[in-house]
Design a protein around this motif. Structure first.
Motif, PDB file in Angstrom:
ATOM      1  N   LEU A 108       0.833  -1.198   0.000  1.00 33.70           N
ATOM      2  CA  LEU A 108       0.000   0.000   0.000  1.00 33.70           C
ATOM      3  C   LEU A 108       0.869   1.250   0.000  1.00 33.70           C
ATOM      4  O   LEU A 108       0.588   2.231  -0.702  1.00 33.70           O
ATOM      5  N   SER A 109       1.945   1.243   0.776  1.00 29.68           N
ATOM      6  CA  SER A 109       2.840   2.398   0.850  1.00 29.68           C
ATOM      7  C   SER A 109       3.460   2.688  -0.515  1.00 29.68           C
ATOM      8  O   SER A 109       3.491   3.842  -0.954  1.00 29.68           O
ATOM      9  N   VAL A 110       3.947   1.656  -1.192  1.00 26.59           N
ATOM     10  CA  VAL A 110       4.567   1.850  -2.509  1.00 26.59           C
ATOM     11  C   VAL A 110       3.548   2.396  -3.504  1.00 26.59           C
ATOM     12  O   VAL A 110       3.812   3.364  -4.224  1.00 26.59           O
ATOM     13  N   GLU A 111       2.373   1.785  -3.559  1.00 26.08           N
ATOM     14  CA  GLU A 111       1.349   2.229  -4.505  1.00 26.08           C
ATOM     15  C   GLU A 111       0.915   3.667  -4.218  1.00 26.08           C
ATOM     16  O   GLU A 111       0.751   4.482  -5.135  1.00 26.08           O
ATOM     17  N   GLN A 112       0.736   3.971  -2.953  1.00 24.36           N
ATOM     18  CA  GLN A 112       0.283   5.302  -2.547  1.00 24.36           C
ATOM     19  C   GLN A 112       1.325   6.362  -2.894  1.00 24.36           C
ATOM     20  O   GLN A 112       0.995   7.434  -3.430  1.00 24.36           O
ATOM     21  N   ASN A 113       2.587   6.072  -2.640  1.00 24.44           N
ATOM     22  CA  ASN A 113       3.641   7.046  -2.908  1.00 24.44           C
ATOM     23  C   ASN A 113       3.816   7.300  -4.401  1.00 24.44           C
ATOM     24  O   ASN A 113       3.996   8.447  -4.824  1.00 24.44           O
ATOM     25  N   LEU A 114       3.760   6.249  -5.196  1.00 20.75           N
ATOM     26  CA  LEU A 114       3.893   6.420  -6.643  1.00 20.75           C
ATOM     27  C   LEU A 114       2.749   7.263  -7.196  1.00 20.75           C
ATOM     28  O   LEU A 114       2.960   8.195  -7.980  1.00 20.75           O
ATOM     29  N   ALA A 115       1.520   6.917  -6.795  1.00 22.88           N
ATOM     30  CA  ALA A 115       0.358   7.646  -7.294  1.00 22.88           C
ATOM     31  C   ALA A 115       0.396   9.108  -6.877  1.00 22.88           C
ATOM     32  O   ALA A 115       0.095  10.012  -7.667  1.00 22.88           O
ATOM     33  N   SER A 116       0.799   9.363  -5.637  1.00 21.81           N
ATOM     34  CA  SER A 116       0.846  10.737  -5.143  1.00 21.81           C
ATOM     35  C   SER A 116       1.908  11.547  -5.879  1.00 21.81           C
ATOM     36  O   SER A 116       1.684  12.714  -6.233  1.00 21.81           O
TER      37      SER A 116
END
Length: 407
Positions: free
Chosen positions: A61-69
């Motif tokens: 979740l952290s990786v996906e969230q950071n990339l999208a942001s």
């Protein structure tokens, strides 16, 4: 530690990155997230826990969230992309995890470096296809590593706060039992040893509860035998035994004013299944498919959870069952499927269907004739009829979502 990623130079992009970069980068994000998680777990054995367990889910979740942001900020905000509060909160919680696990920040620092390296390799592969200039590539590189520096700084902040306010040893032992229950069979020797060390008895049955991110919990309101994991991106509780009226009252006191979803009561070895169903139910509440009640019970929504457990498969089933309607306009399709679904559910007369749909009986007769002409003998085949009904029920449930995606 003056720089969280050991970068001595203070990198700042000279000018805003063009929004078109975001449009080029966004299609790469799903595959890139998967590659980063894989490389982190391969390069750092301590992070190679079962990916479906709590820690693996937080990492993904952290990786996906950071990339999208990062990509979103390029598109909508002037200047260098900055870490938004949601990503900052998750980064701080990762730092807290490291402190609670008794580790230094070195492993998390290494994870950020690996993420940056994998992301940059992908950028280098994709950039030539779009003829991106070396100047723009340099500015993008600066933005990526400044962004990672910010994330690491937030993680360090969470780490230092956790060190300053450590969790009581017994609470941490309970958390380890909960993690183990969700990662492997409850009958395992390691799980029993952890439970014994924590003074906690593994029950025959458990009920898992999924909570909203950043959910405020009144610890003193929780029963002593409840296990809690509240610092991850997807906080949750484990309640020994079934979800009784007393347990519900406890939950309402412990999590006031926030939505939760209660999984099915299952054998302790199936704890991960109960939590998975609870998280699915909470997601459907956020999407508007299920009512936004304070407490959502999976027990009362099992058919909905089953029908919507695999949206991609439902989409494929819909294509196969309803492709016969492709030659009609969307309006014609909606009218026929609405009437057909009502007939399949109620098996009522023309008059009863008309009353339910607030239509004239003659209109229903016309639609039923059209349905019979279109579907033919498939409506006489129990298997085909069941497949059609499943698809129409799923479509009806998805239609409850707000048109603008808000909830």
């Amino acid at each position: 530690m003056t720089r969280t990623l050991d970068r001595e130079d203070d990198l700042e992009p000279a000018a805003p990155l063009p929004p078109r970069l975001a449009r080029l980068m966004r299609p790469e994000l799903p595959g890139l997230a998967e590659e980063i998680v894989t490389e982190i777990r391969r390069g750092i054995p301590e992070y190679a826990r079962p990916i479906d367990g709590p820690y693996g889910q937080v990492l993904r979740l952290s990786v996906e969230q950071n990339l999208a942001s990062f990509v979103d900020r390029i598109e909508i905000a002037p200047g260098a992309p900055t870490v938004q509060e949601g990503c900052a909160t998750t980064a701080r919680k990762l730092g807290q995890y490291e402190a609670h696990e008794g580790r230094s920040m070195d492993l998390l620092q290494a994870a950020y470096r690996i993420g940056g390296q994998v992301a940059w390799r992908r950028i280098m592969r994709v950039a030539p296809k779009y003829d991106i200039s070396s100047v723009l590539m340099s500015r993008l590189a600066d933005a990526v590593f400044v962004y990672l520096d910010e994330l690491a700084a937030h993680s360090l902040d969470g780490y230092q706060r956790a060190k300053a306010n450590p969790i009581a040893p017994l609470d941490e032992k309970h958390r380890k039992v909960l993690r183990k229950l969700l990662e492997g069979p409850a009958s395992g020797q390691e799980t029993r040893e952890l439970a014994d060390d924590a003074g906690w008895t593994i029950p025959a049955e458990v009920t898992l509860v999924a909570m909203e991110p950043d959910c405020r919990c009144v610890w003193t309101a929780l029963d002593e035998d409840v296990l809690a994991e509240l610092e991850g991106a997807e906080p949750h509780l484990l309640i020994p035994g079934p979800f009784t009226t007393a347990r519900r009252e406890m939950l309402e006191r412990a999590v006031p004013g926030r939505r939760v979803a209660v999984g099915l009561t299952v054998a302790a070895a199936q704890a991960a299944d109960s939590l998975r169903w609870a998280r699915q139910a909470l997601g459907l509440v956020r999407e508007g498919v299920l009512p936004g009640d304070a407490v959502t019970l999976c027990e009362q929504n099992m058919v909905t959870l089953w029908l919507l457990s695999d949206p991609a498969l439902v989409e494929q089933l819909t294509r196969r069952q309803l492709s016969i309607l492709d030659t009609m306009t969307p309006g014609q399709q909606d009218r026929l499927t609405e009437t057909l679904r009502t007939w399949l559910v109620t098996r009522g007369t023309t008059t009863e269907i008309a009353e339910r749909l607030h239509l004239h009986p003659q209109t229903v007769r016309y639609r039923m004739r059209k349905i019979e002409q279109t579907f033919g003998k498939r409506l006489d085949d129990p298997e085909a009829r069941f497949g059609i009904e499943v698809v129409l029920r799923a479509m009806s449930l998805w239609a409850r979502r707000p048109a603008d995606g808000t909830r």
